[in-house]
Design a protein around this motif. Structure first.
Motif, PDB file in Angstrom:
ATOM      1  N   ALA A 166       0.530 -24.127 -47.999  1.00  0.00           N
ATOM      2  CA  ALA A 166       2.195 -23.910 -48.234  1.00  0.00           C
ATOM      3  C   ALA A 166       2.886 -23.807 -46.900  1.00  0.00           C
ATOM      4  CB  ALA A 166       2.313 -22.802 -49.235  1.00  0.00           C
ATOM      5  N   VAL A 167       2.139 -23.444 -45.930  1.00  0.00           N
ATOM      6  CA  VAL A 167       3.047 -23.000 -44.808  1.00  0.00           C
ATOM      7  C   VAL A 167       1.990 -24.014 -43.473  1.00  0.00           C
ATOM      8  CG1 VAL A 167       3.605 -20.744 -45.193  1.00  0.00           C
ATOM      9  CG2 VAL A 167       1.375 -21.015 -44.180  1.00  0.00           C
ATOM     10  N   ASP A 168       2.595 -24.062 -42.431  1.00  0.00           N
ATOM     11  CA  ASP A 168       1.852 -24.835 -41.140  1.00  0.00           C
ATOM     12  C   ASP A 168       0.735 -24.057 -40.916  1.00  0.00           C
ATOM     13  OD1 ASP A 168       1.159 -25.563 -38.353  1.00  0.00           O
ATOM     14  OD2 ASP A 168       3.071 -26.696 -38.600  1.00  0.00           O
ATOM     15  N   LYS A 169      -0.468 -24.744 -40.694  1.00  0.00           N
ATOM     16  CA  LYS A 169      -1.487 -23.805 -40.202  1.00  0.00           C
ATOM     17  C   LYS A 169      -1.514 -23.021 -39.179  1.00  0.00           C
ATOM     18  CE  LYS A 169      -6.420 -24.747 -38.824  1.00  0.00           C
ATOM     19  NZ  LYS A 169      -7.321 -25.566 -38.416  1.00  0.00           N
ATOM     20  N   GLN A 170      -0.570 -23.572 -38.208  1.00  0.00           N
ATOM     21  CA  GLN A 170      -0.554 -22.613 -36.815  1.00  0.00           C
ATOM     22  C   GLN A 170       0.410 -21.389 -37.233  1.00  0.00           C
ATOM     23  OE1 GLN A 170      -1.980 -24.117 -34.342  1.00  0.00           O
ATOM     24  NE2 GLN A 170      -2.699 -25.777 -35.853  1.00  0.00           N
ATOM     25  N   THR A 171       0.927 -21.345 -38.332  1.00  0.00           N
ATOM     26  CA  THR A 171       1.839 -20.049 -38.305  1.00  0.00           C
ATOM     27  C   THR A 171       0.865 -18.950 -39.261  1.00  0.00           C
ATOM     28  OG1 THR A 171       2.319 -20.685 -40.626  1.00  0.00           O
ATOM     29  CG2 THR A 171       3.880 -21.399 -38.980  1.00  0.00           C
ATOM     30  N   LEU A 172      -0.503 -19.333 -39.541  1.00  0.00           N
ATOM     31  CA  LEU A 172      -1.127 -18.307 -40.036  1.00  0.00           C
ATOM     32  C   LEU A 172      -1.714 -17.517 -39.255  1.00  0.00           C
ATOM     33  CD1 LEU A 172      -3.318 -20.712 -42.460  1.00  0.00           C
ATOM     34  CD2 LEU A 172      -1.487 -19.099 -43.353  1.00  0.00           C
ATOM     35  N   ILE A 173      -1.882 -16.212 -39.354  1.00  0.00           N
ATOM     36  CA  ILE A 173      -2.132 -15.066 -38.670  1.00  0.00           C
ATOM     37  C   ILE A 173      -3.560 -14.498 -38.783  1.00  0.00           C
ATOM     38  CG2 ILE A 173      -1.736 -12.526 -37.722  1.00  0.00           C
ATOM     39  CD1 ILE A 173       1.219 -13.081 -38.488  1.00  0.00           C
ATOM     40  N   MET A 174      -4.289 -14.635 -37.590  1.00  0.00           N
ATOM     41  CA  MET A 174      -5.706 -14.102 -37.824  1.00  0.00           C
ATOM     42  C   MET A 174      -5.802 -12.593 -37.517  1.00  0.00           C
ATOM     43  SD  MET A 174      -7.415 -16.579 -38.914  1.00  0.00           S
ATOM     44  CE  MET A 174      -9.287 -16.196 -38.607  1.00  0.00           C
ATOM     45  N   ARG A 175      -6.731 -11.894 -38.099  1.00  0.00           N
ATOM     46  CA  ARG A 175      -6.702 -10.337 -37.783  1.00  0.00           C
ATOM     47  C   ARG A 175      -7.486 -10.045 -36.481  1.00  0.00           C
ATOM     48  NH1 ARG A 175      -7.781  -6.049 -42.677  1.00  0.00           N
ATOM     49  NH2 ARG A 175      -6.666  -4.967 -40.931  1.00  0.00           N
ATOM     50  N   ASP A 176      -6.951  -9.110 -35.457  1.00  0.00           N
ATOM     51  CA  ASP A 176      -7.576  -8.894 -34.260  1.00  0.00           C
ATOM     52  C   ASP A 176      -7.883  -7.477 -34.283  1.00  0.00           C
ATOM     53  OD1 ASP A 176      -5.043  -8.151 -33.659  1.00  0.00           O
ATOM     54  OD2 ASP A 176      -4.774  -9.345 -31.856  1.00  0.00           O
ATOM     55  N   ASP A 177      -7.369  -6.635 -35.461  1.00  0.00           N
ATOM     56  CA  ASP A 177      -7.454  -5.363 -35.397  1.00  0.00           C
ATOM     57  C   ASP A 177      -8.914  -4.723 -35.865  1.00  0.00           C
ATOM     58  OD1 ASP A 177      -6.665  -6.252 -37.832  1.00  0.00           O
ATOM     59  OD2 ASP A 177      -5.892  -4.186 -38.376  1.00  0.00           O
ATOM     60  N   VAL A 178      -9.754  -5.533 -36.742  1.00  0.00           N
ATOM     61  CA  VAL A 178     -10.955  -5.207 -37.040  1.00  0.00           C
ATOM     62  C   VAL A 178     -11.976  -6.425 -36.713  1.00  0.00           C
ATOM     63  CG1 VAL A 178     -10.055  -4.081 -39.165  1.00  0.00           C
ATOM     64  CG2 VAL A 178     -10.320  -6.359 -39.340  1.00  0.00           C
TER      65      VAL A 178
END
Length: 380
Positions: free
Chosen positions: A356-368
């Motif tokens: 439903a959104v551009d793949k590039q806007t997805l956020i991957m977690r970097d805190d865990v």
């Protein structure tokens, strides 16, 4: 876990043919050796003088602050015996046979979650609708943990995996252990048909040992599956041809699942040299941190032709996402069933599902340290 610590600047890209040992720095700035390439990583999985413990853990190089993968784990003097004992106790409860017997429950849980998602309309966040609740519901049922407690222990699990805040990690470990200790007390009084109750029936296990095992299982038994379901679904959704192929050829589901596991980017697994070693012509001193580069191994073009391409008919090689040899993940049979079921039901029930959104806007977690997606918006 996919299992992914903050990336190392020196890590080769997945398709890079470079293989061998190279000096690097971890995200904390500590020195380490990075082992890349399929054959070297496989060799080092079997190296008896590489382990997870360290004689001086307070001075050892670290990957981050997380409890299980941030730095040394276990007792240096007894690590091998402790690991063998742990596997001998826990592996029977997660055998291929037991997990196949449990598969109908996984299928029923998945179907119910997708029913609830479909009833909400024609769009959803696949992370909160499926990727997160499915492994949580499954591990709760296996361990005999009330699902109503999920928000509490999910907060503790997230804290345990934090890569930056040591105080938060210590708080998460303490809270999760105490929760599991009280669960053991309840199971001793009122046992059920679950793994915790069966461990309680073993007269050789202390309450503290069972609580520790339960804590490990509650953490590892769902966290990496959450990540794999989300990242695997994203790879399918990002390439509609892959989605259609799996929808039209459900017999490919087992090989597709393995290929999605290979194509993900798992973490660099930390190991510590127990003695001075010569690895691929490089002198590694006792106590040095050696990182097993799983991404490079799973994308080694000498083993996996065109490694950047997701190929559901691929026959070559065996990925290392679940480890290898004595360190092979005991939860792999359960994870495979969860992934088979999640991907299979998704493509069969929602043939037109798309991002439903551009793949590039997805956020991957970097805190865990496990990484993974924060959200996965979809529509159908």
């Amino acid at each position: 876990m996919t299992l992914s610590d903050p990336p190392l600047s020196e890590v080769p890209s997945p398709g890079c043919p470079v293989a061998g040992m190279s000096a690097t720095r971890t995200p904390t700035g500590d020195p380490a050796w990075l082992a890349t390439g399929y054959h070297l990583v496989r060799e080092l999985f079997a190296e008896p003088n590489l382990g997870r413990s360290h004689p001086s853990p307070e001075t050892a190089s670290r990957m981050g602050e997380s409890a299980f993968f941030g730095g040394p784990v276990g007792n240096f003097a007894s690590e091998r015996a402790d690991h063998l004992r742990m596997k001998s106790i826990l592996q029977p409860h997660f055998s291929v046979r037991r997990m196949r017997e449990f598969q109908p429950r996984v299928e029923a849980i998945t179907a119910r979650l997708l029913d609830e998602m479909a009833a909400q309309g024609s769009s959803a966040d696949l992370h909160t609708a499926l990727a997160l609740p499915l492994p949580l519901l499954v591990i709760c049922e296996l361990l005999g943990v009330p699902y109503d407690d999920r928000d509490r222990f999910r907060e503790w699990v997230t804290a345990v995996g934090d890569v930056r805040d040591r105080a938060k990690v210590e708080w998460g470990v303490a809270e999760l252990f105490e929760y599991c200790r009280k669960s053991v007390e309840r199971k001793r009084r009122d046992p059920g048909d679950d793994v915790t109750s069966r461990l309680c029936a073993d007269p050789e296990l202390s309450e503290e040992e069972i609580a520790t095992f339960a804590m490990m299982l509650l953490f590892a038994g769902h966290e990496t599956s959450v990540v794999h379901i989300g990242v695997g679904a994203l790879m399918l959704l990002a390439d509609p041809e892959l989605w259609r192929t799996l929808h039209d050829n459900p017999a490919l589901l087992p090989s597709a699942t393995e290929e999605l596991l290979r194509a993900c980017e798992p973490t660099n697994l930390p190991r510590y040299a127990r003695t001075d070693l010569d690895i691929d012509g490089v002198r590694v001193a006792a106590g040095d941190l050696v990182l097993l580069g799983l991404t490079s191994a799973n994308h080694d073009p000498t083993v996996f032709p065109e490694p950047s391409r997701v190929d559901f008919t691929r026959q070559q090689g065996t990925h290392f996402t679940f480890g290898y040899g004595a360190r092979y993940c005991i939860g792999a049979p359960l994870a495979r069933i969860e992934l088979h079921t999640a991907f299979g039901q998704l493509v069969s029930r929602f043939p037109d599902m798309r991002l439903a959104v551009d793949k590039q806007t997805l956020i991957m977690r970097d805190d865990v340290f496990t990484g993974g997606l924060r959200t996965l918006p979809v529509r159908w």
